[in-house]
Design an enzyme around this catalytic site. Structure first.
Site, mmCIF file in Angstrom:
data_model
loop_
_atom_site.group_PDB
_atom_site.id
_atom_site.type_symbol
_atom_site.label_atom_id
_atom_site.label_comp_id
_atom_site.label_asym_id
_atom_site.label_seq_id
_atom_site.Cartn_x
_atom_site.Cartn_y
_atom_site.Cartn_z
ATOM 1 C CB VAL A 133 12.248 -7.609 -2.254
ATOM 2 C CG1 VAL A 133 10.758 -7.611 -1.973
ATOM 3 C CG2 VAL A 133 12.494 -7.625 -3.754
ATOM 4 C CG PHE B 202 5.551 -5.758 -10.177
ATOM 5 C CD1 PHE B 202 5.637 -6.669 -11.220
ATOM 6 C CD2 PHE B 202 4.484 -5.848 -9.307
ATOM 7 C CE1 PHE B 202 4.660 -7.648 -11.403
ATOM 8 C CE2 PHE B 202 3.501 -6.821 -9.481
ATOM 9 C CZ PHE B 202 3.587 -7.722 -10.534
ATOM 10 C CG LEU C 38 11.576 -0.748 -27.521
ATOM 11 C CD1 LEU C 38 10.712 0.025 -28.507
ATOM 12 C CD2 LEU C 38 11.834 -2.165 -28.065
ATOM 13 N N GLY D 100 21.882 -3.184 -26.234
ATOM 14 C CA GLY D 100 23.091 -3.187 -25.412
ATOM 15 C C GLY D 100 23.705 -4.568 -25.363
ATOM 16 C CB CYS E 144 14.670 -10.346 -11.402
ATOM 17 S SG CYS E 144 14.592 -10.015 -9.631
HETATM 18 N N1 LIG Z 1 15.888 -7.743 -6.283
HETATM 19 C C1 LIG Z 1 14.908 -7.351 -7.081
HETATM 20 O O1 LIG Z 1 15.051 -6.411 -7.877
HETATM 21 C C2 LIG Z 1 13.573 -8.043 -7.021
HETATM 22 C C3 LIG Z 1 12.461 -7.430 -7.596
HETATM 23 C C4 LIG Z 1 11.231 -8.072 -7.524
HETATM 24 C C5 LIG Z 1 11.125 -9.319 -6.929
HETATM 25 N N2 LIG Z 1 12.231 -9.906 -6.406
HETATM 26 C C6 LIG Z 1 12.085 -11.204 -5.745
HETATM 27 O O2 LIG Z 1 12.061 -10.998 -4.341
HETATM 28 C C7 LIG Z 1 12.723 -12.065 -3.671
HETATM 29 C C8 LIG Z 1 13.851 -11.515 -2.816
HETATM 30 O O3 LIG Z 1 14.804 -10.936 -3.678
HETATM 31 P P1 LIG Z 1 16.001 -10.041 -3.112
HETATM 32 O O4 LIG Z 1 16.738 -9.513 -4.284
HETATM 33 O O5 LIG Z 1 15.482 -9.103 -2.103
HETATM 34 O O6 LIG Z 1 16.862 -11.182 -2.389
HETATM 35 P P2 LIG Z 1 18.109 -11.009 -1.439
HETATM 36 O O7 LIG Z 1 18.989 -12.154 -1.697
HETATM 37 O O8 LIG Z 1 18.664 -9.622 -1.545
HETATM 38 O O9 LIG Z 1 17.481 -11.125 0.042
HETATM 39 C C9 LIG Z 1 16.944 -12.297 0.563
HETATM 40 C C10 LIG Z 1 17.119 -12.269 2.081
HETATM 41 O O10 LIG Z 1 16.400 -13.357 2.660
HETATM 42 C C11 LIG Z 1 17.157 -13.862 3.739
HETATM 43 N N3 LIG Z 1 16.692 -15.216 4.061
HETATM 44 C C12 LIG Z 1 16.935 -16.383 3.399
HETATM 45 N N4 LIG Z 1 16.305 -17.406 4.011
HETATM 46 C C13 LIG Z 1 15.646 -16.880 5.061
HETATM 47 C C14 LIG Z 1 14.793 -17.423 6.071
HETATM 48 N N5 LIG Z 1 14.499 -18.721 6.096
HETATM 49 N N6 LIG Z 1 14.284 -16.596 7.002
HETATM 50 C C15 LIG Z 1 14.573 -15.277 6.967
HETATM 51 N N7 LIG Z 1 15.355 -14.702 6.039
HETATM 52 C C16 LIG Z 1 15.883 -15.493 5.104
HETATM 53 C C17 LIG Z 1 18.586 -13.770 3.248
HETATM 54 O O11 LIG Z 1 19.505 -13.831 4.319
HETATM 55 C C18 LIG Z 1 18.562 -12.410 2.532
HETATM 56 O O12 LIG Z 1 18.899 -11.364 3.431
HETATM 57 C C19 LIG Z 1 13.163 -13.033 -4.772
HETATM 58 O O13 LIG Z 1 12.182 -14.015 -4.931
HETATM 59 C C20 LIG Z 1 13.239 -12.156 -5.988
HETATM 60 O O14 LIG Z 1 13.046 -12.878 -7.181
HETATM 61 C C21 LIG Z 1 13.448 -9.293 -6.418
#
Ligand SMILES: NC(=O)c1ccc[n+]([C@@H]2O[C@H](COP(=O)([O-])OP(=O)(O)OC[C@H]3O[C@@H](n4cnc5c(N)ncnc54)[C@H](O)[C@@H]3O)[C@@H](O)[C@H]2O)c1
Length: 429
Positions: free
Chosen positions: A16, A151, A249, A252, A259
């Site tokens: 993200v 999203f 829909l 699978g 998430c």
């Molecule tokens: N991946 C998706 O498809 C998606 C989609 C929508 C929302 N989200 C939400 O977004 C958030 C991030 O998801 P993601 O998949 O990008 O996670 P991720 O694990 O890929 O990335 C998180 C990053 O945050 C860093 N981090 C952790 N603690 C930290 C701190 N104190 N200071 C600075 N950096 C720090 C980690 O080193 C890592 O690089 C989550 O809450 C997730 O639910 C994810």
């Protein structure tokens, strides 16, 4: 693009954070990216991209001059008012959202009136209120707070940033919410400007609804198998109803990823912690877990005891176009197959390295053809394009057995049968 756009900070450079940073840089903002993972920051500084996400490498390279990477928050605090938080919120052992990383970021906030925390991480409804209370208790109430849930979908995240279905901004109507709205304005997306709690709930409810749709069609597929209907036809007919829609829909072997599972669990437990029993989500989760395991019974029905049998898994990532293995259905399937005594060979075009760390016991192959070699059965787990387009007339002579299980209903049964193989999909005739 104008170079006078609002500079921003992005804390957390995962799926993200990186996409958000690159996307806003493309729109003209200087972006100060911060992560505690020093090795990741070093790679990003060298121009390397630590994750596989189509289009991201080019986007980062094109906007390199506006992107600044550091393990230190100081640069972001100095140059940016808006600090987007995109750190992970994985599930705890109890299934609640683990807010350790979010809280660590809050702890580092100076609390000045010049800054705002903009929460992109998915957090339980009520988190914004708690963070604002904590800031107040620490005398840092001058800092603004905005909920701006994300999203994007891995695999099409860059495109999703550019063309969001909607932008949700939850705040109390101050300068920071206005500034976030302004940042997103060039994307011309539908805007939902609301309060913080509702913004938080929109994100959880969206993911819970999508997961519900998947579990629903998977149960329909299972009933189709009992009744002779074909879930592809059923899904098409149902999805043409405007009130329902055709997306999500496709039956699978269950949803995976970082998430859906965690957000469904977080919402269920958030409800429980507030005194409400969210019954529907229990079923959604249970159906999904059983769905991942159904492939094993399909294999047993066709080829009997799996001990000593060779099963080839085609695709391992939780979905195509990503290297993300978090919550992947392949993890459950492979573990169950190994427990039954099967020998499991596997191939994924992109996620092998991540998969090796989680499942060192599998025999990893360099190609789909190597994976099917001598296999008693093969299972399509992730519908990568190259796997959907596999030449089954070349696969058939390599296999020892003849069973092909299409775990994503993404293959052409006729082509597989024409190659002399046995085809079995999910809920397909
Ligand atoms: N991946 C998706 O498809 C998606 C989609 C929508 C929302 N989200 C939400 O977004 C958030 C991030 O998801 P993601 O998949 O990008 O996670 P991720 O694990 O890929 O990335 C998180 C990053 O945050 C860093 N981090 C952790 N603690 C930290 C701190 N104190 N200071 C600075 N950096 C720090 C980690 O080193 C890592 O690089 C989550 O809450 C997730 O639910 C994810």
């Amino acid at each position: 693009m104008s170079a006078t756009r609002e500079p921003i900070g992005v804390i957390g450079t995962g799926y993200v954070g990186l996409v958000t940073a690159a996307g806003f840089a493309e729109l003209g903002s200087d972006v100060w990216c911060v992560d505690i993972d020093a090795a990741k920051i070093e790679r990003l500084r060298r121009g390397e991209v630590p994750i596989y996400e189509p289009g991201l490498e080019e986007l980062l390279a094109r906007n390199a001059a506006r992107l600044h990477f550091s393990t230190d928050l100081a640069g972001a605090l100095e140059h940016a008012r808006l600090l987007f938080v995109a750190v992970g919120t994985p599930p705890t052992h109890s299934g609640d959202a683990d807010l350790t990383a979010v809280n660590a970021v809050v702890d580092e906030m100076p609390g000045s009136e010049r800054h705002a925390l903009v929460m992109k991480s998915t957090v339980p409804c009520g988190t914004g209120a708690t963070i604002q209370r904590v800031l107040r208790e620490r005398g840092k109430q001058a800092m603004a707070y905005v909920s701006c849930p994300e999203f994007l979908k891995e695999g099409s995240a860059v495109n999703d940033f550019r063309h969001p279905d909607r932008v949700v901004v939850g705040d109390t109507g101050g300068w920071a919410g206005d500034a976030v709205v302004e940042l997103y304005a060039p994307l011309s997306a539908a805007l939902v400007r609301t309060d913080v709690a509702s913004a938080e709930m929109i994100k959880l409810a969206s993911n819970a609804f999508l997961a519900t749709k998947i579990s629903f069609i998977n149960e329909i597929a299972n009933v189709c198998e009992e009744t002779g209907a074909d879930v592809i036809e059923v899904g098409r007919g149902v999805g043409l109803d405007d009130r329902i829609g055709s997306k999500f829909l496709q039956a699978g072997i269950g949803y995976g990823g970082s998430c859906f599972t965690k957000d469904v669990s977080a919402l269920k437990l958030l409800a429980a912690n507030s005194g409400y029993h969210f019954q529907l989500l229990n079923a959604v989760t249970e159906v999904n877990e059983l769905q991942k395991r159904r492939v094993v019974s399909k294999l047993q029905r066709h080829i009997g005891d799996l001990a000593g049998k060779r099963v080839g898994l085609l695709g391992l990532a939780f979905k195509p176009e990503t290297d993300d293995m978090r919550g992947a259905s392949s993890l459950v399937l492979a573990a169950r197959l190994l427990a039954e005594g099967a020998v499991v060979s596997a191939y994924d075009p992109v996620a092998e390295q991540e998969a090796r760390e989680l499942m060192p016991e599998l025999c990893y192959c360099d190609s789909a053809f190597e994976t099917v070699n001598d296999a008693d059965a093969v299972v399509l787990v992730t519908e990568w394009k190259e796997l959907r387009e596999l030449d089954w007339s070349k696969v058939a002579p390599l296999m020892r057995g003849d069973l092909v299980i299409d775990g994503r209903n993404a293959l052409d049964p006729q082509a597989i049968r024409a190659a002399g193989l046995t085809y079995e999909g999910i809920g397909r005739r």
